[in-house]
Enzyme design. Structure first.
Site, PDB file in Angstrom:
ATOM      1  N   GLU A 154      -2.494  25.251  28.785  1.00 19.81           N
ATOM      2  CA  GLU A 154      -3.923  25.788  28.562  1.00 19.81           C
ATOM      3  C   GLU A 154      -4.939  25.508  29.611  1.00 19.81           C
ATOM      4  O   GLU A 154      -5.832  24.595  29.470  1.00 19.81           O
ATOM      5  CB  GLU A 154      -4.482  25.485  27.316  1.00 19.81           C
ATOM      6  CG  GLU A 154      -3.875  26.228  26.098  1.00 19.81           C
ATOM      7  CD  GLU A 154      -4.499  25.916  24.904  1.00 19.81           C
ATOM      8  OE1 GLU A 154      -5.450  25.050  24.921  1.00 19.81           O
ATOM      9  OE2 GLU A 154      -4.070  26.391  23.630  1.00 19.81           O
TER      10      GLU A 154
ATOM     11  N   GLU B  54       2.059  28.417  20.939  1.00 18.05           N
ATOM     12  CA  GLU B  54       1.092  27.876  19.815  1.00 18.05           C
ATOM     13  C   GLU B  54       0.758  29.201  19.277  1.00 18.05           C
ATOM     14  O   GLU B  54       0.214  30.201  19.637  1.00 18.05           O
ATOM     15  CB  GLU B  54       0.071  27.125  20.398  1.00 18.05           C
ATOM     16  CG  GLU B  54       0.312  25.911  20.916  1.00 18.05           C
ATOM     17  CD  GLU B  54      -1.001  24.890  21.552  1.00 18.05           C
ATOM     18  OE1 GLU B  54      -2.053  25.197  20.981  1.00 18.05           O
ATOM     19  OE2 GLU B  54      -0.982  24.141  22.283  1.00 18.05           O
TER      20      GLU B  54
END
Ligand code: IFM
Length: 461
Positions: free
Chosen positions: A163, A354
């Site tokens: 991320e 995720e």
């Protein structure tokens, strides 16, 4: 059967969020250790000092993963545990920990997926300029080589960076995450370029250090857009929004994904960011654009969009709609349209790196943790992922975030994402109903998801 036999039914964590033991056995400080000491930085003054004490309890935690039947587990390595100063002296005791953890996973029949960077930059490197220094790409390559030389004989699945949108925006623009800086966009975009360069050099280092074949990807998180209807115009609106730089935030997809996967920055992004665009040296994009084996995406929610008279229009969510305690709206179609559109654009097998929801879970009077909302969330999202598979999207794995309740960054311990409840005072672990339900789903290869009976009551045993 919708899900392939070898589907990676997994769960994920990251080092700083679960390990604790921040001073143990030669680990150096990370930017998060320092940030957590800043008054008011983290809710409740919480810190990752102890977290889930996973550093000491990893064997018991792996036993829980085995009990749930996980086929895969995504963990991250703490850079400052391996290289306390970020570069140079290697802390062998830190590497020994990951050695033991990987062996325990393999003994339990669980495939380790290792993320090299999940935000815990060594403080020593931050003090040398951090990601703003172009040398950061070489620092990361050095660290990758050290880790790979030790683990690549057993680890064959790697994520380079988690991320970039989040740790750069929150850490260096708004300052709500470590190291809590508020820098001009020009600087942040330059850091972003160095992060992408670090990714490319890390892929090269992993391939060089791996004797056999290995699979490498990364895990960005930009917004998924879901069409309001299946009509071609709305689908086109979603596609357009997914793959454009349409606002000034860094939370788009293409700025972060096109350079590694297509070898170029998106032209609309360069136009929008103008003079703030990074300095790119000759050869940088070739370095960044390394062949990858899969595309990882962290997908939690989505924005619904339709095609209006003037182009794509966002459809506001209805008042009172379903959401987690984090106030993230429930949009299960994210796991259909995200994988489908990413696969269409980038052509790589997909891992949902995720996906999960936070909730206010506690141990009930009967000693169990009842989390029907999480079961319902997972069932809805996984059904949509199954639909993507049926429609030909090559989805290889799903990693629930997270196996354990853990340190949720600026929110401290108040957002519980785990399949396993953690009592942070005693470190007692309790499998939530969702963990038993997930076990049932995994054991049946995903078939239970399509059972017409409602998921929660039927399967949470
Ligand atoms: O806990 C985080 C994780 O570290 C990165 N992705 C989102 C999760 C939930 O906020």
């Amino acid at each position: 059967m919708t899900f392939p036999e070898d589907f990676a039914w997994g769960a994920a964590t990251s080092a700083y969020q679960i390990e604790g033991a921040v001073d143990a056995e030669g680990r150096g400080p990370s930017v998060w250790d320092v940030f957590c000491r800043r008054p008011g930085a983290v809710w409740g003054g919480h810190a990752g000092d102890t977290a889930c004490d996973h550093y000491r309890r990893y064997a018991a935690d792996v036993a829980l993963m085995r009990q749930i039947g996980l086929r895969a587990y995504r963990l991250s390595i703490a850079w400052p545990r391996v290289l306390p100063n970020g570069v140079g002296e290697v802390n062998l005791r830190g590497l020994d920990f990951y050695d033991r953890l990987i062996d325990a996973l393999l003994d339990a029949g669980i495939v380790p997926y290792v993320t090299l960077f999940h935000w815990d930059l060594p403080q020593a490197l931050e003090e040398r300029g951090g990601w703003l220094d172009r040398a950061s790409a070489d620092w990361f390559a050095e660290y990758t080589t050290v880790v790979a030389r030790r683990l690549a004989d057993r680890v064959t699945h790697w994520f380079t960076i988690n991320e970039p949108q989040v740790f750069l925006s929150h850490g260096y623009q708004t300052g709500v995450h470590a190291p809590g800086k508020k820098l001009p966009r020009k600087h942040v975009l330059q850091m972003g370029h160095h992060v992408l360069l670090a990714h490319g050099k890390s892929v090269q280092a992993l391939r060089a250090a791996s004797e056999g074949p290995c699979e490498i990807g990364f895990a960005p998180v930009g917004t998924v857009f879901v069409p309001a209807t299946n009509g071609p115009a709305d689908v086109q609106a979603a596609r357009q929004m997914m793959f454009s730089v349409h606002d000034d935030s860094l939370f788009n997809n293409t700025w972060w994904m096109d350079p590694p996967l297509l070898g170029r920055y998106p032209i609309d992004g360069i136009r929008r960011f103008g003079a703030d665009s990074p300095d790119v040296q000759p050869g940088d994009l070739e370095t960044i654009h390394q062949p990858l084996d899969f595309f990882g995406h962290n997908t939690y929610s989505a924005q619904v969009v339709r095609m209006g008279a003037q182009g794509p229009e966002c459809v506001p969510s209805l008042p009172g709609g379903a959401m987690s305690t984090f106030r993230w709206t429930l949009v299960p179609e994210a796991l259909y349209w995200g994988p489908r559109l990413f696969y269409e654009r980038y052509g790589l097998p997909i891992h949902v790196a995720e996906n999960g929801m936070s909730n206010t879970d506690w141990v009930a009077l009967d000693g169990k943790v009842h989390d029907p909302q999480r079961i319902d969330y997972m069932a809805r999202y996984l059904r949509k992922l199954g639909e993507a598979l049926r429609d030909g999207v090559d989805v290889r794995g799903y990693f629930y975030w997270s196996i354990l309740d853990n340190f949720e960054w600026a929110e401290g311990y108040r957002e519980r994402f785990g399949l396993v409840h953690v009592d942070f005072a005693t470190q007692t672990r309790t499998l939530k109903d969702s963990a038993f339900w997930y076990r049932h789903v995994i054991a049946g290869g995903g078939d239970a998801l399509f059972d017409p009976r409602p998921a929660p009551a039927a399967l949470a045993v």
